[in-house]
Design a protein around this motif. Structure first.
Motif, PDB file in Angstrom:
ATOM      1  N   PHE A 174       5.091  69.410  21.166  1.00 27.48           N
ATOM      2  CA  PHE A 174       6.006  70.540  21.312  1.00 27.48           C
ATOM      3  C   PHE A 174       7.188  70.184  22.202  1.00 27.48           C
ATOM      4  N   GLU A 175       6.955  69.346  23.193  1.00 29.03           N
ATOM      5  CA  GLU A 175       8.050  68.907  24.064  1.00 29.03           C
ATOM      6  C   GLU A 175       9.109  68.200  23.230  1.00 29.03           C
ATOM      7  N   GLY A 176       8.679  67.349  22.327  1.00 33.46           N
ATOM      8  CA  GLY A 176       9.621  66.669  21.447  1.00 33.46           C
ATOM      9  C   GLY A 176      10.255  67.609  20.449  1.00 33.46           C
ATOM     10  N   TYR A 177       9.467  68.502  19.888  1.00 28.48           N
ATOM     11  CA  TYR A 177       9.971  69.437  18.883  1.00 28.48           C
ATOM     12  C   TYR A 177      11.008  70.374  19.481  1.00 28.48           C
ATOM     13  N   ASP A 178      10.720  70.900  20.664  1.00 26.68           N
ATOM     14  CA  ASP A 178      11.610  71.861  21.311  1.00 26.68           C
ATOM     15  C   ASP A 178      12.771  71.202  22.046  1.00 26.68           C
ATOM     16  N   GLY A 179      12.672  69.900  22.290  1.00 25.50           N
ATOM     17  CA  GLY A 179      13.724  69.212  23.024  1.00 25.50           C
ATOM     18  C   GLY A 179      13.715  69.545  24.495  1.00 25.50           C
ATOM     19  N   SER A 180      12.548  69.952  25.012  1.00 21.25           N
ATOM     20  CA  SER A 180      12.432  70.281  26.434  1.00 21.25           C
ATOM     21  C   SER A 180      11.424  69.342  27.068  1.00 21.25           C
ATOM     22  N   SER A 181      11.403  69.329  28.365  1.00 23.95           N
ATOM     23  CA  SER A 181      10.398  68.527  29.049  1.00 23.95           C
ATOM     24  C   SER A 181       9.628  69.409  30.013  1.00 23.95           C
ATOM     25  N   TRP A 182       8.364  69.113  30.145  1.00 21.43           N
ATOM     26  CA  TRP A 182       7.510  69.869  31.063  1.00 21.43           C
ATOM     27  C   TRP A 182       7.789  69.386  32.471  1.00 21.43           C
ATOM     28  N   GLU A 183       7.804  70.313  33.402  1.00 20.63           N
ATOM     29  CA  GLU A 183       7.959  69.934  34.795  1.00 20.63           C
ATOM     30  C   GLU A 183       6.703  69.201  35.241  1.00 20.63           C
ATOM     31  N   MET A 184       6.872  68.256  36.129  1.00 19.11           N
ATOM     32  CA  MET A 184       5.743  67.445  36.575  1.00 19.11           C
ATOM     33  C   MET A 184       4.631  68.319  37.144  1.00 19.11           C
ATOM     34  N   ALA A 185       4.970  69.389  37.854  1.00 18.28           N
ATOM     35  CA  ALA A 185       3.953  70.243  38.471  1.00 18.28           C
ATOM     36  C   ALA A 185       3.151  71.015  37.434  1.00 18.28           C
ATOM     37  N   SER A 186       3.683  71.207  36.248  1.00 20.53           N
ATOM     38  CA  SER A 186       2.953  71.976  35.243  1.00 20.53           C
ATOM     39  C   SER A 186       2.080  71.095  34.365  1.00 20.53           C
ATOM     40  N   ARG A 187       2.195  69.794  34.487  1.00 25.67           N
ATOM     41  CA  ARG A 187       1.372  68.897  33.681  1.00 25.67           C
ATOM     42  C   ARG A 187      -0.043  68.842  34.240  1.00 25.67           C
ATOM     43  N   MET A 188      -0.999  68.833  33.346  1.00 24.43           N
ATOM     44  CA  MET A 188      -2.402  68.770  33.751  1.00 24.43           C
ATOM     45  C   MET A 188      -2.912  67.351  33.570  1.00 24.43           C
ATOM     46  N   PRO A 189      -3.567  66.792  34.575  1.00 17.09           N
ATOM     47  CA  PRO A 189      -4.148  65.470  34.401  1.00 17.09           C
ATOM     48  C   PRO A 189      -5.375  65.546  33.482  1.00 17.09           C
ATOM     49  N   HIS A 190      -5.775  64.415  32.973  1.00 17.59           N
ATOM     50  CA  HIS A 190      -6.981  64.357  32.151  1.00 17.59           C
ATOM     51  C   HIS A 190      -8.154  64.829  33.011  1.00 17.59           C
ATOM     52  N   PRO A 191      -9.116  65.592  32.441  1.00 18.57           N
ATOM     53  CA  PRO A 191     -10.237  66.117  33.235  1.00 18.57           C
ATOM     54  C   PRO A 191     -11.010  65.044  34.004  1.00 18.57           C
ATOM     55  N   ALA A 192     -11.073  63.843  33.476  1.00 15.66           N
ATOM     56  CA  ALA A 192     -11.793  62.777  34.179  1.00 15.66           C
ATOM     57  C   ALA A 192     -11.075  62.355  35.454  1.00 15.66           C
ATOM     58  N   ARG A 193      -9.791  62.664  35.565  1.00 15.47           N
ATOM     59  CA  ARG A 193      -9.023  62.285  36.752  1.00 15.47           C
ATOM     60  C   ARG A 193      -8.923  63.402  37.785  1.00 15.47           C
ATOM     61  N   LEU A 194      -9.518  64.553  37.494  1.00 17.41           N
ATOM     62  CA  LEU A 194      -9.496  65.647  38.457  1.00 17.41           C
ATOM     63  C   LEU A 194     -10.438  65.344  39.615  1.00 17.41           C
ATOM     64  N   PRO A 195     -10.080  65.748  40.834  1.00 19.79           N
ATOM     65  CA  PRO A 195     -10.986  65.520  41.963  1.00 19.79           C
ATOM     66  C   PRO A 195     -12.251  66.354  41.792  1.00 19.79           C
ATOM     67  N   PRO A 196     -13.345  65.916  42.391  1.00 18.03           N
ATOM     68  CA  PRO A 196     -14.583  66.687  42.271  1.00 18.03           C
ATOM     69  C   PRO A 196     -14.429  68.074  42.874  1.00 18.03           C
ATOM     70  N   ASP A 197     -15.177  69.017  42.336  1.00 20.49           N
ATOM     71  CA  ASP A 197     -15.139  70.399  42.812  1.00 20.49           C
ATOM     72  C   ASP A 197     -15.792  70.438  44.190  1.00 20.49           C
ATOM     73  N   ASN A 198     -15.030  70.827  45.204  1.00 20.14           N
ATOM     74  CA  ASN A 198     -15.557  70.831  46.572  1.00 20.14           C
ATOM     75  C   ASN A 198     -15.749  72.254  47.078  1.00 20.14           C
ATOM     76  N   GLY A 199     -16.664  72.977  46.444  1.00 20.05           N
ATOM     77  CA  GLY A 199     -17.018  74.297  46.929  1.00 20.05           C
ATOM     78  C   GLY A 199     -16.217  75.426  46.337  1.00 20.05           C
ATOM     79  N   ALA A 200     -15.149  75.127  45.626  1.00 21.66           N
ATOM     80  CA  ALA A 200     -14.341  76.184  45.029  1.00 21.66           C
ATOM     81  C   ALA A 200     -14.984  76.616  43.720  1.00 21.66           C
ATOM     82  N   SER A 201     -14.949  77.889  43.451  1.00 20.88           N
ATOM     83  CA  SER A 201     -15.466  78.363  42.177  1.00 20.88           C
ATOM     84  C   SER A 201     -14.324  78.413  41.179  1.00 20.88           C
ATOM     85  N   ARG A 202     -14.656  78.386  39.909  1.00 22.23           N
ATOM     86  CA  ARG A 202     -13.641  78.408  38.866  1.00 22.23           C
ATOM     87  C   ARG A 202     -13.472  79.814  38.322  1.00 22.23           C
ATOM     88  N   SER A 203     -12.226  80.199  38.102  1.00 18.92           N
ATOM     89  CA  SER A 203     -11.971  81.496  37.480  1.00 18.92           C
ATOM     90  C   SER A 203     -11.987  81.305  35.975  1.00 18.92           C
TER      91      SER A 203
END
Length: 76
Positions: free
Chosen positions: A33-62
């Protein structure tokens, strides 16, 4: 070929936006979609691959996948 370029090419040749071949909520779909729309996602809105996320340290998920921190305990 780069996925962003594939999205841009799809637009150039007149394919509809809903012709994206990648599954919903995938990084590939966002890139297409970034290519189709001619826009780029802001770096802060990009999600890393789940395997690269830090381990859950006590926070619950919504329900939307974001972490929800518990409020600090009051000291006596």
């Amino acid at each position: 070929m780069d996925i962003i370029k594939l999205g841009a090419r799809a637009r150039i040749v007149g394919r509809p936006r809903d012709a994206c071949p990648y599954p919903g909520d995938s990084r590939e779909r966002r890139a297409w979609f970034e290519g189709y729309d001619g826009s780029s996602w802001e770096m802060a809105s990009r999600m890393p691959h789940p395997a690269r996320l830090p381990p859950d340290n006590g926070a619950s998920r919504s329900g939307d996948g974001t972490a929800v921190q518990s409020p600090p305990l009051a000291s006596a």
